[in-house]
Design an enzyme around this catalytic site. Structure first.
Site, PDB file in Angstrom:
ATOM      1  N   VAL A  58       2.511   6.639   7.113  1.00  0.00           N
ATOM      2  CA  VAL A  58       1.583   7.254   6.151  1.00  0.00           C
ATOM      3  C   VAL A  58       0.164   6.993   6.667  1.00  0.00           C
ATOM      4  O   VAL A  58      -0.144   5.887   7.124  1.00  0.00           O
ATOM      5  CB  VAL A  58       1.766   6.646   4.742  1.00  0.00           C
ATOM      6  CG1 VAL A  58       0.800   7.292   3.745  1.00  0.00           C
ATOM      7  CG2 VAL A  58       3.207   6.835   4.271  1.00  0.00           C
ATOM      8  N   HIS A  96       0.860  -1.188   0.000  1.00  0.00           N
ATOM      9  CA  HIS A  96       0.000   0.000   0.000  1.00  0.00           C
ATOM     10  C   HIS A  96       0.893   1.233   0.000  1.00  0.00           C
ATOM     11  O   HIS A  96       2.140   1.126  -0.034  1.00  0.00           O
ATOM     12  CB  HIS A  96      -0.945  -0.034   1.209  1.00  0.00           C
ATOM     13  CG  HIS A  96      -0.247  -0.254   2.511  1.00  0.00           C
ATOM     14  ND1 HIS A  96       0.646   0.649   3.055  1.00  0.00           N
ATOM     15  CD2 HIS A  96      -0.292  -1.292   3.390  1.00  0.00           C
ATOM     16  CE1 HIS A  96       1.095   0.201   4.199  1.00  0.00           C
ATOM     17  NE2 HIS A  96       0.558  -0.989   4.433  1.00  0.00           N
ATOM     18  N   HIS A 130       4.082   1.354   2.083  1.00  0.00           N
ATOM     19  CA  HIS A 130       5.253   0.709   1.471  1.00  0.00           C
ATOM     20  C   HIS A 130       5.787   1.589   0.334  1.00  0.00           C
ATOM     21  O   HIS A 130       6.990   1.665   0.103  1.00  0.00           O
ATOM     22  CB  HIS A 130       4.887  -0.657   0.891  1.00  0.00           C
ATOM     23  CG  HIS A 130       4.376  -1.643   1.904  1.00  0.00           C
ATOM     24  ND1 HIS A 130       3.054  -2.024   1.971  1.00  0.00           N
ATOM     25  CD2 HIS A 130       5.003  -2.316   2.888  1.00  0.00           C
ATOM     26  CE1 HIS A 130       2.894  -2.899   2.945  1.00  0.00           C
ATOM     27  NE2 HIS A 130       4.063  -3.103   3.523  1.00  0.00           N
ATOM     28  N   SER A 135      -2.088   0.162   6.871  1.00  0.00           N
ATOM     29  CA  SER A 135      -1.642  -1.178   7.272  1.00  0.00           C
ATOM     30  C   SER A 135      -2.343  -2.184   6.372  1.00  0.00           C
ATOM     31  O   SER A 135      -3.513  -1.983   6.003  1.00  0.00           O
ATOM     32  CB  SER A 135      -2.044  -1.440   8.726  1.00  0.00           C
ATOM     33  OG  SER A 135      -1.981  -2.823   8.996  1.00  0.00           O
TER      34      SER A 135
END
Ligand code: PAF
Length: 303
Positions: free
Chosen positions: A178, A36, A39, A187
């Site tokens: 983020v 997501h 990352h 997450s």
């Protein structure tokens, strides 16, 4: 260099050796997939700071203390590969469990102290699994720099300690969390929330923000702050607090009095989903940087 997907340790070594010989700076973003924007932020920074971005995608069985949780963990490799390609990564390392653990493992990396508190108390063996697999990834990829999210602040502290104690020649880079516009930390587990749970989940961030303001305004008694915060979260329907602690940001040990930067860290259950989050806090006179403290630089400067 276009993106390659490599599934074997030997393949990784053969692909990376010539790049290393050419003096390329290698960046590793270790992940368990279901990628997501959080990352994505790690990859973007790795892209800016290194010549070759390697993303590992491996759902590591040894860090799950609950086999059902392991089985349920989202696996989305084709999508993850597209995501890495769009962000300009060079290599995806996507081994299966038999490649990483051909025999039942008998050697482990155990980071005492910092691993034992907070998540370590509730997920026995979790950080041993994390430290061991990250050490293996460091040996396989031999990155110059490795990128980890500050959302997993304790994981970051454990890895920094392991790198320091075992003289692993890699610079560990922590990257700020983020968040969704309503504050929920990104997450892979958020996908498991029902629409109702998703609407309630930002309560964790709001509570941590309130703790931050109280500490900035001079509140110094962690027990009182903790008590109010837990009560606030437990009023949210379906939410159960696993822990909420005010700890020192390196050792993750609860503080007796707030006199400098501290980390407010929480793990909560919302239905069957476990969410973690944290905020660095400090009294106004302690001028916090808002970031977790890095361990001392351990390696030669990179580009
Ligand atoms: O943070 C994660 O996704 C995992 O714990 C890690 C660091 C990739 C190790 O499996």
């Amino acid at each position: 260099m276009s993106l390659s997907v490599v599934a074997t340790i030997d393949g990784m070594r053969r692909t990376l050796a010539p790049l290393r010989r050419e003096g390329k700076v290698i960046g590793l973003v270790p992940t368990m997939g279901a990628l997501h924007a959080g990352h994505g932020r790690l990859m973007e920074l790795a892209r800016r700071e290194t010549d070759c971005v390697v993303v590992s995608v491996f759902v590591n069985p040894t860090q799950f203390n609950d086999q059902q949780d392991y089985a349920k963990y989202p696996r989305t490799l084709p999508r993850d590969v597209e995501f890495c390609q769009a962000l300009g990564a060079e290599l995806v390392f996507a081994p299966d469990a038999a490649e990483m653990y051909p025999q039942p493992a008998t050697s482990f990396v155990e980071v005492a102290g910092v691993s034992e508190r907070l998540c370590g108390e509730f997920r026995p063996g979790h950080f041993r699994g994390v430290a061991t697999v990250v050490a293996k990834l460091f040996h396989i990829v031999q990155p110059d720099r490795a990128y980890f999210g500050e959302k997993d602040a304790q994981q970051l502290a454990v890895i920094r300690r392991m790198v320091r104690d075992l003289d692993i020649p890699v610079t560990v880079v922590g990257v700020p969390t983020v968040r969704e516009p309503d504050g929920l930390a990104l997450s892979s587990r958020n996908q498991r929330l029902s629409p109702e749970e998703r609407s309630l989940a930002p309560a964790v961030y709001r509570t941590l923000q309130r703790i931050r303001s109280r500490i900035a305004d001079g509140a110094g008694d962690p027990r009182e702050i903790r008590q109010d915060a837990v009560a606030e979260l437990e009023r949210v329907p379906g939410m159960r607090v696993e822990y909420l602690e005010i700890v020192d940001p390196e050792e993750m040990r609860p503080v007796g009095r707030i006199e400098g930067p501290v980390l407010a860290a929480a793990a909560v259950w919302l239905g069957s989903t476990r969410l973690i989050d944290n905020q660095l806090c400090a009294p106004a006179n302690a001028s916090p940087s808002g970031r977790l403290p890095p361990e001392k630089a351990l390696r030669r400067p990179t580009k």
